[in-house]
Design a protein around this motif. Structure first.
Motif, PDB file in Angstrom:
ATOM      1  N   LEU A 109      14.657  30.425  22.990  1.00  0.00           N
ATOM      2  CA  LEU A 109      13.756  29.831  23.700  1.00  0.00           C
ATOM      3  C   LEU A 109      14.149  29.313  25.003  1.00  0.00           C
ATOM      4  O   LEU A 109      13.647  28.911  25.942  1.00  0.00           O
ATOM      5  N   LEU A 151      16.045  22.706  18.445  1.00  0.00           N
ATOM      6  CA  LEU A 151      14.959  22.405  17.701  1.00  0.00           C
ATOM      7  C   LEU A 151      15.447  22.240  16.163  1.00  0.00           C
ATOM      8  O   LEU A 151      16.267  22.691  15.982  1.00  0.00           O
ATOM      9  N   TYR A 175      17.890  23.609  24.315  1.00  0.00           N
ATOM     10  CA  TYR A 175      17.475  22.313  23.614  1.00  0.00           C
ATOM     11  C   TYR A 175      17.741  22.537  22.279  1.00  0.00           C
ATOM     12  O   TYR A 175      17.302  23.871  21.688  1.00  0.00           O
TER      13      TYR A 175
HETATM   14  O1  JBE Z   1      15.872  28.393  21.112  1.00  0.00           O
HETATM   15  N1  JBE Z   1      15.589  28.703  20.071  1.00  0.00           N
HETATM   16  O2  JBE Z   1      15.111  29.885  19.667  1.00  0.00           O
HETATM   17  C1  JBE Z   1      16.159  27.859  19.040  1.00  0.00           C
HETATM   18  C2  JBE Z   1      16.103  28.436  17.737  1.00  0.00           C
HETATM   19  C3  JBE Z   1      16.573  27.221  16.716  1.00  0.00           C
HETATM   20  C4  JBE Z   1      16.857  25.943  17.088  1.00  0.00           C
HETATM   21  N2  JBE Z   1      17.162  25.607  18.482  1.00  0.00           N
HETATM   22  C5  JBE Z   1      16.660  26.398  19.535  1.00  0.00           C
HETATM   23  N3  JBE Z   1      16.507  26.262  20.761  1.00  0.00           N
END
Ligand code: JBE
Length: 241
Positions: free
Chosen positions: A146, A151, A149
């Motif tokens: 996504l 998550l 950063y």
């Molecule tokens: O962007 N993402 O799909 C993520 C998945 C898991 C942890 N951080 C992300 N940015």
């Protein structure tokens, strides 16, 4: 479109009952299955994670529960017996990951044409690499990010992807023209919008919008799109060199 999600937080996806996507589910345009990874564990403690081989901080999600959960959704054909799944038309298995390809409007549009998407939400420090390696031998697998950063897991990323993809499925958004006019669809940001009253707290609606001159309005809106994009997101503009 059929969408399956594997997660240790199935309640996260309760919000998909709401709004446009909720309506799309009721009308059968989107058929959603949310699966609790813990239901696919075989040990007494329903453990989904363990310490990393080689040491290091954090926990890694175990391959066995992922294998059981994904086989239940995808079928359990051995790699050699599943060449059909490799072809276009088989399900796409998507793992949100900071190490994936950047999710874009173009990718959302591509994915909106698929029959079956399966999202695997990883938590902790990630999923045992052999899960991706195994399912890559059996069919189409994509790591998708996504953004740059961190998550705590894939759930929020999957929610955003499903919203972006789902609204592109024909019939989900009532007025298809509103899809075309949006930011990113033509590579530019949207022009600013106004509604009544014409004057609010000393701020006036740009007079051209009240002129009734449709040619002048189109020109003004286009200029606003270009000006805004140059100012905020110059990276979106075609390079001149
Ligand atoms: O962007 N993402 O799909 C993520 C998945 C898991 C942890 N951080 C992300 N940015």
């Amino acid at each position: 479109m059929r969408i399956d999600i594997v997660t240790i937080f199935p309640e996260f996806f309760d919000v998909l009952d709401l709004s446009l996507l909720g309506k799309a589910r009721q009308s059968g345009l989107i058929d959603l299955g949310v699966h609790n990874l813990r239901d696919s564990t075989i040990d007494r403690h329903h453990s989904v994670d363990d310490t990393p081989y080689g040491g290091g901080a954090g926990m890694v999600m175990k391959a066995e529960p992922w294998g059981a959960a994904l086989d239940a959704i995808l079928g359990s054909d051995a790699p050699a017996a599943a060449p059909a799944a490799q072809a276009e038309g088989g399900p796409i298995l998507i793992f949100p990951s900071p190490a994936g390809d950047q999710f874009t409007q173009a990718m959302a549009r591509e994915l909106s044409l698929e029959q079956h998407l399966v999202f695997g939400c990883g938590r902790y420090e990630g999923i045992d690499q052999r899960v991706v390696d195994h399912y890559s031998q059996r069919g189409r697998v994509r790591l998708v990010s996504l953004g740059d950063y961190v998550l705590n897991g894939g759930e929020v990323a999957v929610m955003a992807m499903i919203e972006a993809i789902g609204r592109l499925i024909p019939g989900v958004v009532g007025n298809p023209a509103s899809l075309v006019e949006e930011s990113h669809e033509d590579g530019l940001l949207e022009y600013p919008s106004y509604t009544k009253p014409a004057s609010w707290r000393g701020l006036e609606v740009p007079p051209v919008l009240l002129s009734g001159n449709h040619g002048a309005i189109s020109t003004w809106r286009r200029q606003q799109q270009i000006e805004r994009t140059e100012r905020v997101r110059p990276d979106l503009l075609p390079r001149t060199i």
